[in-house]
Design a protein around this motif. Structure first.
Motif, mmCIF file in Angstrom:
data_model
loop_
_atom_site.group_PDB
_atom_site.id
_atom_site.type_symbol
_atom_site.label_atom_id
_atom_site.label_comp_id
_atom_site.label_asym_id
_atom_site.label_seq_id
_atom_site.Cartn_x
_atom_site.Cartn_y
_atom_site.Cartn_z
ATOM 1 N N GLU A 127 -8.465 7.972 3.508
ATOM 2 C CA GLU A 127 -9.363 8.691 4.406
ATOM 3 C C GLU A 127 -10.269 7.762 5.214
ATOM 4 O OE1 GLU A 127 -12.860 10.001 1.331
ATOM 5 O OE2 GLU A 127 -10.930 11.000 1.185
ATOM 6 N N LEU A 128 -10.270 6.471 4.892
ATOM 7 C CA LEU A 128 -11.082 5.496 5.624
ATOM 8 C C LEU A 128 -10.230 4.638 6.550
ATOM 9 C CD1 LEU A 128 -13.292 4.176 2.659
ATOM 10 C CD2 LEU A 128 -13.799 6.053 4.225
ATOM 11 N N LEU A 129 -8.960 4.957 6.678
ATOM 12 C CA LEU A 129 -8.007 4.010 7.232
ATOM 13 C C LEU A 129 -7.899 4.028 8.756
ATOM 14 C CD1 LEU A 129 -6.142 1.915 5.985
ATOM 15 C CD2 LEU A 129 -4.281 3.564 6.161
ATOM 16 N N ALA A 130 -8.256 5.108 9.416
ATOM 17 C CA ALA A 130 -7.992 5.210 10.852
ATOM 18 C C ALA A 130 -8.582 4.049 11.658
ATOM 19 C CB ALA A 130 -8.486 6.548 11.386
ATOM 20 N N GLU B 38 7.773 -1.416 8.488
ATOM 21 C CA GLU B 38 7.036 -0.251 7.993
ATOM 22 C C GLU B 38 6.428 -0.541 6.618
ATOM 23 O OE1 GLU B 38 6.419 2.493 9.604
ATOM 24 O OE2 GLU B 38 7.690 2.178 11.355
ATOM 25 N N ARG B 39 7.155 -1.287 5.808
ATOM 26 C CA ARG B 39 6.637 -1.606 4.475
ATOM 27 C C ARG B 39 5.405 -2.496 4.539
ATOM 28 N NH1 ARG B 39 12.241 -1.850 3.202
ATOM 29 N NH2 ARG B 39 12.287 -4.116 3.433
ATOM 30 N N LEU B 40 5.270 -3.257 5.614
ATOM 31 C CA LEU B 40 4.106 -4.146 5.742
ATOM 32 C C LEU B 40 2.800 -3.371 5.711
ATOM 33 C CD1 LEU B 40 5.212 -6.689 8.499
ATOM 34 C CD2 LEU B 40 4.957 -7.138 6.056
ATOM 35 N N VAL B 41 2.809 -2.135 6.212
ATOM 36 C CA VAL B 41 1.565 -1.375 6.314
ATOM 37 C C VAL B 41 1.451 -0.309 5.223
ATOM 38 C CG1 VAL B 41 1.425 -1.773 8.795
ATOM 39 C CG2 VAL B 41 2.555 0.286 7.955
ATOM 40 N N ARG B 42 2.344 -0.325 4.272
ATOM 41 C CA ARG B 42 2.232 0.635 3.180
ATOM 42 C C ARG B 42 1.030 0.314 2.307
ATOM 43 N NH1 ARG B 42 8.417 1.340 0.864
ATOM 44 N NH2 ARG B 42 9.272 2.442 2.682
ATOM 45 N N PRO B 43 0.417 1.340 1.752
ATOM 46 C CA PRO B 43 -0.758 1.086 0.898
ATOM 47 C C PRO B 43 -0.372 0.400 -0.396
ATOM 48 C CG PRO B 43 -0.147 3.410 0.840
ATOM 49 C CD PRO B 43 0.691 2.774 1.913
ATOM 50 N N ARG C 286 0.082 4.880 10.756
ATOM 51 C CA ARG C 286 -0.819 4.925 9.598
ATOM 52 C C ARG C 286 -2.184 5.470 10.003
ATOM 53 N NH1 ARG C 286 -0.792 2.216 4.904
ATOM 54 N NH2 ARG C 286 -2.305 3.850 4.461
ATOM 55 N N ALA C 287 -2.676 5.062 11.170
ATOM 56 C CA ALA C 287 -3.983 5.525 11.627
ATOM 57 C C ALA C 287 -3.978 7.026 11.869
ATOM 58 C CB ALA C 287 -4.386 4.772 12.901
ATOM 59 N N LEU C 288 -2.934 7.524 12.519
ATOM 60 C CA LEU C 288 -2.879 8.951 12.833
ATOM 61 C C LEU C 288 -2.594 9.790 11.597
ATOM 62 C CD1 LEU C 288 -1.021 8.840 16.262
ATOM 63 C CD2 LEU C 288 -3.452 9.223 15.827
ATOM 64 N N LEU C 289 -1.967 9.209 10.605
ATOM 65 C CA LEU C 289 -1.791 9.923 9.345
ATOM 66 C C LEU C 289 -3.150 10.126 8.674
ATOM 67 C CD1 LEU C 289 0.295 11.072 7.313
ATOM 68 C CD2 LEU C 289 0.333 8.809 6.231
ATOM 69 N N ALA C 290 -4.013 9.121 8.808
ATOM 70 C CA ALA C 290 -5.358 9.231 8.230
ATOM 71 C C ALA C 290 -6.241 10.175 9.031
ATOM 72 C CB ALA C 290 -5.999 7.841 8.154
ATOM 73 N N ASP C 291 -6.122 10.129 10.364
ATOM 74 C CA ASP C 291 -6.943 10.978 11.228
ATOM 75 C C ASP C 291 -6.127 11.308 12.480
ATOM 76 O OD1 ASP C 291 -8.747 12.230 12.853
ATOM 77 O OD2 ASP C 291 -10.324 10.733 12.661
ATOM 78 N N PRO C 292 -5.477 12.473 12.507
ATOM 79 C CA PRO C 292 -4.598 12.827 13.634
ATOM 80 C C PRO C 292 -5.304 12.876 14.983
ATOM 81 C CG PRO C 292 -4.198 14.270 11.754
ATOM 82 C CD PRO C 292 -5.444 13.486 11.439
#
Length: 363
Positions: free
Chosen positions: A302-305, A160-165, A330-336
């Motif tokens: 906001e650009l991450l999905a 999970e930490r690998l994809v943290r911002p 991460r993608a769905l957090l940016a755009d559900p």
């Protein structure tokens, strides 16, 4: 995760145990792991927390085994491995093994990995009373996994930490690069459309992002609009195709996009046509995984999905279901509502084998 890796023969329990973390993408703890076998070949590897209700664990693992069998050869036998020094680990693993056996899966092995030893849970004579010594780093499986380029993170949290911002100064620099990318996009689309002409009082970032999010003509009943809009669309798509191809060339050569290149690409990928161009050129290459992972960490939320979905796709095609799941979240957090992320989430939930799609892109 489902597996589509080269065939290697493991003759020792220690080798099989040594390979499990690489199948999952991390070293499990307080877990029960099932390996589904199709004609003695590992077809799927799945994990559940020891603390999860046992009926729920059995239903989930059984569903994954069934789904994996639809994609290739049917899963006919299983190996169960429990992880944890607590006696509960052995009890849960035996219970799940018995339940899967009752559902028609032949149970080949039931093992317990506790500390630096492993135990056979099916008989008292297979391993010494105190367990057989086990060092996963010295197994043939570890050497094979290294040769294949597989990596096992220390634990699930590490995945999970690998994809943290990113944070700190690097995040500030990327935010500034996104501002410049939005100005560049506004100029590309034209002053009148993006609202960036003299006296507009702003850089047109919101309007530019809206333009980049416009669907392609095939996604709209009315097409792409008037001639001016069509010209802007053409410039947008050409810029996106070029940026994607350049990014892939850079990554394949071992390079890394600078902040402006990364920001420009993430802004352009908001357009579905640019995203699809990147999607069709992304498969399971390790350098592609590195590219999309890097951009997922650096991208503005906001650009991450699109970027995180491409990472999820690449990870799934590579057989790394845990990383794919983290990227989907991460993608769905940016755009559900992001469709590609939902498609990949469903593929992961249903244990669809990456190889079921065949060569990519599909002809």
């Amino acid at each position: 995760m489902t597996t589509d890796t080269p065939t290697y023969t493991f003759t020792e329990r220690a080798d099989l145990l040594g390979y499990v973390p690489y199948l999952l993408g991390f070293h499990p703890a307080d877990s029960v792991v099932v390996l589904g076998l199709a004609d003695r070949r590992i077809g799927v590897a799945a994990r559940a927390d020891l603390g999860r209700p046992r009926p729920e664990t059995v239903r989930r693992l059984s569903r994954l085994l069934t789904a994996a069998g639809r994609g290739s050869a049917a899963i006919t036998s299983v190996v169960l491995v429990g992880y944890g020094p607590d006696p509960t680990a052995a009890d849960v693993t035996r219970s799940v093994a018995n339940a899967l056996d009752a559902r028609g899966y032949h149970v080949r092995e039931v093992l317990l990995h506790a500390g630096e030893r492993y135990h056979c849970l099916q008989c008292d004579e297979c391993t010494p009373p105190g367990g057989a010594p086990f060092d996963p780093s010295t197994t043939a499986a570890a050497a094979i996994a290294t040769y294949e380029g597989l990596v096992a993170q220390p634990d699930r949290a590490a995945v999970e930490r690998l994809v943290r911002p990113i944070g700190g100064l690097a995040a500030i620099a990327m935010a500034q690069a996104v501002d410049r990318a939005e100005q560049r996009l506004a100029a590309l689309l034209g002053d009148d459309e993006a609202g960036t002409g003299p006296g507009s009082g702003g850089h047109g970032g919101d309007d530019a992002r809206s333009a980049a999010r416009r669907p392609s003509a095939s996604d709209s009943e009315s097409g792409s609009g008037g001639a001016g809009e069509g010209e802007a669309d053409g410039r947008l798509v050409r810029a996106g195709v070029f940026a994607v191809d350049e990014a892939l060339r850079t990554a394949e050569a071992g390079g890394r996009l600078d902040d402006d290149e990364a920001a420009w690409l993430t802004v352009l990928l908001l357009d579905l046509r640019c995203r699809d161009h990147a999607w069709q050129r992304t498969d399971a290459e390790p350098w592609q995984l590195d590219l999309w992972l890097d951009l997922t960490r650096r991208g503005e939320p906001e650009l991450l999905a699109p970027v995180a979905s491409l990472l999820a796709w690449c990870a799934w095609r590579s057989g790394n279901g845990v990383l794919a799941g983290a990227a989907v979240r991460r993608a769905l957090l940016a755009d559900p509502a992001y469709t590609l992320a939902h498609l990949l989430s469903e593929a992961l939930d249903q244990a669809v084998p990456p190889g079921s799609i065949g060569p990519w892109p599909v002809p």
